[in-house]
Structure formats: C-alpha cells, structure tokens
Design an enzyme around this catalytic site. Structure first.
Site, PDB file in Angstrom:
ATOM      1  N   CYS A   8       0.761  -1.126  -0.017  1.00  0.00           N
ATOM      2  CA  CYS A   8       0.003   0.007  -0.258  1.00  0.00           C
ATOM      3  C   CYS A   8       0.948   1.138   0.137  1.00  0.00           C
ATOM      4  O   CYS A   8       2.308   1.176   0.289  1.00  0.00           O
ATOM      5  CB  CYS A   8      -0.975   0.002   1.330  1.00  0.00           C
ATOM      6  SG  CYS A   8      -0.294   0.173   2.801  1.00  0.00           S
ATOM      7  N   HIS A  16       4.333   1.248   2.406  1.00  0.00           N
ATOM      8  CA  HIS A  16       4.808   0.178   2.213  1.00  0.00           C
ATOM      9  C   HIS A  16       5.457  -0.316   0.896  1.00  0.00           C
ATOM     10  O   HIS A  16       6.435  -1.167   0.956  1.00  0.00           O
ATOM     11  CB  HIS A  16       3.726  -1.071   2.661  1.00  0.00           C
ATOM     12  CG  HIS A  16       3.302  -0.943   4.209  1.00  0.00           C
ATOM     13  ND1 HIS A  16       1.919  -1.260   4.581  1.00  0.00           N
ATOM     14  CD2 HIS A  16       3.821  -0.392   5.434  1.00  0.00           C
ATOM     15  CE1 HIS A  16       1.951  -0.992   5.829  1.00  0.00           C
ATOM     16  NE2 HIS A  16       2.821  -0.356   6.360  1.00  0.00           N
ATOM     17  N   HIS A  28      12.688  -3.452  -8.371  1.00  0.00           N
ATOM     18  CA  HIS A  28      11.469  -3.312  -7.563  1.00  0.00           C
ATOM     19  C   HIS A  28      11.059  -2.066  -7.480  1.00  0.00           C
ATOM     20  O   HIS A  28      10.525  -1.668  -6.671  1.00  0.00           O
ATOM     21  CB  HIS A  28      11.715  -4.418  -6.332  1.00  0.00           C
ATOM     22  CG  HIS A  28      12.043  -5.502  -6.269  1.00  0.00           C
ATOM     23  ND1 HIS A  28      10.977  -6.525  -6.329  1.00  0.00           N
ATOM     24  CD2 HIS A  28      12.984  -6.243  -6.675  1.00  0.00           C
ATOM     25  CE1 HIS A  28      11.482  -7.732  -6.403  1.00  0.00           C
ATOM     26  NE2 HIS A  28      12.677  -7.639  -6.873  1.00  0.00           N
ATOM     27  N   CYS A 136      -6.683  15.200 -16.289  1.00  0.00           N
ATOM     28  CA  CYS A 136      -5.851  15.960 -15.123  1.00  0.00           C
ATOM     29  C   CYS A 136      -5.917  17.426 -15.493  1.00  0.00           C
ATOM     30  O   CYS A 136      -5.855  18.524 -14.773  1.00  0.00           O
ATOM     31  CB  CYS A 136      -4.490  15.312 -14.992  1.00  0.00           C
ATOM     32  SG  CYS A 136      -3.434  15.483 -16.682  1.00  0.00           S
ATOM     33  N   HIS A 469       1.448  15.672 -17.071  1.00  0.00           N
ATOM     34  CA  HIS A 469       0.609  15.523 -16.013  1.00  0.00           C
ATOM     35  C   HIS A 469       0.539  16.860 -15.464  1.00  0.00           C
ATOM     36  O   HIS A 469       1.552  17.631 -15.247  1.00  0.00           O
ATOM     37  CB  HIS A 469       0.996  14.528 -15.078  1.00  0.00           C
ATOM     38  CG  HIS A 469      -0.106  14.232 -14.074  1.00  0.00           C
ATOM     39  ND1 HIS A 469      -1.414  14.074 -14.486  1.00  0.00           N
ATOM     40  CD2 HIS A 469       0.081  14.231 -12.556  1.00  0.00           C
ATOM     41  CE1 HIS A 469      -1.959  13.719 -13.215  1.00  0.00           C
ATOM     42  NE2 HIS A 469      -1.223  14.008 -12.295  1.00  0.00           N
TER      43      HIS A 469
END
Length: 522
Positions: A8, A16, A28, A136, A469
């Site tokens: 999360c 996390h 990762h 956006c 964005h």
C-alpha cells in the site's frame, strides 16, 4: 512485472511500497497501481507515465470489452458490452476497492491503522477530483476555480441557482431538485441544447463544499464542456490553459444569451466569469517620425507571458522594480535575477517593454498619412479581481515544423504588486511630470482596485509536450496543498516554489485576507 508483492501507499503516512523497494535488490522500484492501471515509482513516490504501458492497458481493455457473449461466466446469458466510443478511451474505468470478509480478517490481524490528519483541520472545500480518463488538465483548473474567492462566494451565496436556471430554460414544467439533477445527468447536450456550464459549476460547488471528503467525479461538467467545445470532446490530453479560456467562454456565452442583451466584455459586468477575471489591456503605437500615438483597449481574461530568453539584458530594468513586486522576498528575487533565473516580474517587464516594429512591420500613421516605423508598448489599463498569468511553455514553429516544451524554471512571488505595469505608471515614466489623461474625461481605471495581489493557486505541468501530467497547488489559510486528481496532500511552500509553474492565479490582497479570515473562523 516479475514480483507478486502487493503493498500500500497512503501519503502522508509510511509507504509499504517504498519500504518493499528499499528492502529488495534493484528492479523493484516500479509498481502498478491496480485501481488506476498506472505505473508508480516507489523512489519518486509519484505516478509515472509511459506510452507503451498505456497502449498495453488500452489494448487489454479493448480485448476484454470485445469478448463474445459465449465467453461470459454466466454461460452466455449476459454479454460484455463494448464501450460506446472505444477509440476515445485512454484509461480503464475507475473501480473503488472494497475488501471481502477474508481480506477484512487479514487486515484486522496483521495491520494497524495509519495516523491521518483529522478532517476538522482540513479547510472546507478541499476535496479530490477523480481522473475520468486523461482529465488532469480539467481537474487542475477546476481546483483553482473552486478556491477562487470571488467565484466561490458567488456560487455559494446562490447567485446562480441551477434549479431556477433549468426552469427558465424549459427543462420541465414542474421543476424539483430531483428533476433538475436528472436533467444535469442526462439533459445536457440533448436536442433542446439545455446544457449550462454555470449550472454544473453550481452543482460542483455544492458537492465540494458539502463536507464530504471522498473524491468527486466531475462527469456532468465534463459532458457539458464537451457540448460547448465539441472539437475538444475526447479522452485525449488537452491543454489546461485552453480549457480555462474555453470554460470561461462557455459560462459567458450561456449567461449572456439568457440575459438577452448585447455582450459587454470590456466593462466586465456581463457575467461572473468576466467580473472575476476580466481586465483591460492598453496598446500604444507611436510613430517614430512624428510621435503621433494611437491607443487601443482590449479586454482580456488572462495574460500570456513569454519565458525570458536571457536575463542579462533585463537585469537592470527589473532591479528598479523588484522591490515593488515582492513583499518580504526582495533578497530572493535579486538573487534569482543575478543568477539569470527567469522571474515572473521579468516576464511582466518584457510584456510591458517598448517594442520597436521593424521596417517590414510599418503601420499607417494618421498624421503623416504614410506608413512609418513605429514603437509599440503594452500596459494594463484595468486590473481584474483575479489575475491569471499563463506561461508559454509550449512552442509550435510552422517554419521548423516542430513543437517543443520549455522546461526552464520560473521564480514567482507569493505577493505581487502590479503597480509598475499599470498604464498610469508607464505613462508617468514616459512623460515625466506631464501627466496626460487617458482619453478625454475617462477616469483612471487603475485606481479602481488595489494593485497588490496574493498567490493562491499554481497549476503545474510535468512531463513532455505529448505526455505529461497537471497538478495544482492551493494556498488555503496560508498553508499549501497539492491536488493531484483524487489525492490531496499537505506540502511545504518550498515544494511550490520549486514547481514548474504553468498558470499562476493571484487575487486582490484584500479579498485574499478576507477569504482566509472567513475560512479560519469556520
């Protein structure tokens, strides 16, 4: 993706996902947001955009939406219906996650709730806006408008009642709240053309300031805007500034048409959009031969500024005004000018600087009766209640047949004095003690309002020209908040100063402090 770990990320608390990336070997750092089908960088702790990944998402959604009826789990009794316009879809539909009983048990046994900011401490009206598919650009501008003090006061004081508006436009004979809400859901863009952007703004203000904290979906407003700007009706990324002008034009067009009276944008009294954002620019063109000056006035909803190419030639010009332009930021501004960093005041200096038109741009002189070389100078005749400055970061060259984005940093102050850029100040510098009237008996409109402004919203753009964005930073009760679609986070002012400003919204200082006092008292 090779790792099946599910983590999360709930800012501003611990992440996390970031902890998992740090504990694992390299590789990762990138995760997938399963709710939004977007890439998430655990190092930057922000969404990242990749064209190939977006194409894969659209392809997967297309394949899932075009499955035959026999492939459904119910044995063909329920067919999978393809979207109405598949080519326009750029994102998968947003589906909020709700845990099942097993997941609730796991969360209760192996997790503890994260500490969050109490709702009572957040300013009223601070609510996220769901991204409806590359929207956006719309969410960023709407967040700024929802917290524009004069505009907010207008709608929250019921100056535009959507129920009465729909009744006057013949939505139905017996108008009730439910009937009007149904009309707003599906009535806009129908054959009777009853869409009204002001009505949708009224509904949005009611929803955002209701106290609800769950993200709001401005689908009604998006649909109405598509009816007004049919050429922009798609799920493609649009320009935030173009949307801002188009939206204000839609509000003006509808309200002015309903009043059945001629347009009068120059006075700023025709509609709420022009009453808040409309100012007047003055253009003086002086003949270099005889000195004859021709003056024209044009209304404007914002001021588009070019980024300074070089500060070397404008440091002396800006240093004389820098102490007028910032309150408590003079040292910071002087260091920016000396280091060659573009500043908002430098852009305004360039905008109001006399420009000599070349021999290939000769204009006809009424006094000489021939075309002569001339000198042109812009100035601000009348200040609006809210000044919007648009920075031209997107360049389009027809000669080179190319487009590019200018990523240069721009320093902008939190407090701004517009007095040096008013027509009265520029004329006084031009003629010295000989103060000339503007036009006959016309009063000096620059004295109608204060020239001191406070920054309350910054729309930023990150990314490239065709893949970027938009994010908005809001200043509420002298605290800054980052509005990234549905996510609202509190940030330090240094984060705002370092942002790549695209649109800056300044409000009259008197209105800003009144708004802050009211919000603090509530």
């Amino acid at each position: 993706m090779a790792c099946a770990a599910v983590s999360c990320h709930a800012p501003p608390g611990p992440s996390h996902a970031a902890a998992h990336a740090e504990a694992m070997p390299p590789g990762h750092e990138i995760a997938v947001d399963v709710d939004r089908a977007e890439l998430f960088c655990c190092v930057c702790r922000d969404q990242v955009y990749d064209r190939d990944f977006d194409a894969a998402v659209v392809l997967a959604q297309t394949a899932a939406s075009t499955l035959p009826a026999s492939a459904s789990s119910s044995g063909g009794s329920r067919a999978v219906v393809a979207p109405e316009n598949l080519r326009k879809r750029r994102r998968v539909d947003y589906r909020p996650w709700s845990p099942d009983p097993r997941e609730r048990a796991l969360m209760g046994s192996f997790s503890s709730p994260l500490e969050s900011v109490p709702t009572s401490e957040l300013p009223r009206g601070l609510r996220g806006l769901n991204n409806l598919g590359n929207t956006c650009f719309m969410n960023s501008v709407l967040q700024a408008l929802l917290h524009t003090p004069p505009l907010r006061n207008y709608f929250l004081s019921d100056r535009h009642n959507r129920y009465f508006c729909q009744k006057n436009n013949g939505v139905g004979g017996n108008v009730s709240k439910r009937n009007v809400d149904d009309a707003l859901d599906g009535g806009h863009g129908s054959k009777n053309g009853s869409f009204c952007l002001a009505c949708d703004m009224d509904a949005m203000f009611s929803a955002v300031f209701s106290g609800e904290r769950m993200p709001y979906s401005p689908a009604k407003f998006l649909y109405s805007w598509w009816q007004h700007a049919a050429n922009l009706a798609s799920y493609e990324q649009q320009d935030a500034h173009e949307f801002f002008i188009s939206m204000l034009d839609g509000i003006h067009e509808k309200v002015d048409k309903d009043r059945r009276r001629p347009q009068s944008q120059g006075s700023g009294d025709c509609c709420i959009a022009h009453r808040v954002f409309s100012g007047i620019l003055r253009s003086d063109v002086m003949c270099m031969a005889c000195g004859f000056t021709s003056t024209t006035y044009d209304p404007c909803l914002d001021i588009s500024l070019d980024l300074e190419q070089s500060q070397r030639g404008s440091v002396k010009a800006t240093s004389a005004k820098s102490h007028h332009s910032c309150n408590g930021e003079a040292e910071c501004m002087n260091s920016s000018q000396n280091s060659g960093i573009p500043t908002l005041m430098g852009c305004l200096d360039r905008f109001t600087r006399p420009e000599r038109l070349g021999s290939d741009q000769k204009l006809f002189c009424q006094q000489c009766q021939v075309s002569q070389e001339s000198l042109k100078q812009m100035s601000i005749r009348k200040l609006p209640l809210v000044s919007c400055f648009h920075i031209k970061r997107f360049e389009h060259s027809s000669i080179r047949k190319m487009s590019r984005k200018i990523d240069r940093y721009l320093h902008f102050p939190f407090s701004l004095d517009m007095a040096p850029y008013l027509s009265s100040s520029i004329l006084r510098r031009r003629y010295g003690n000989r103060i000339f009237p503007f036009d006959g008996d016309e009063p000096d409109a620059s004295n109608e309002f204060s020239s001191e402004f406070e920054l309350f919203a910054v729309v930023t753009h990150a990314g490239k020209l065709d893949a970027g964005h938009y994010v908005t930073y809001l200043r509420l009760s002298n605290q800054w908040y980052k509005c990234d679609d549905a996510w609202i986070t509190q940030v330090n002012e240094n984060i705002v100063r370092a942002a790549q400003g695209y649109m800056m919204f300044y409000v009259q200082k008197m209105l800003y402090y009144r708004a802050s006092d009211k919000m603090g008292a509530s």
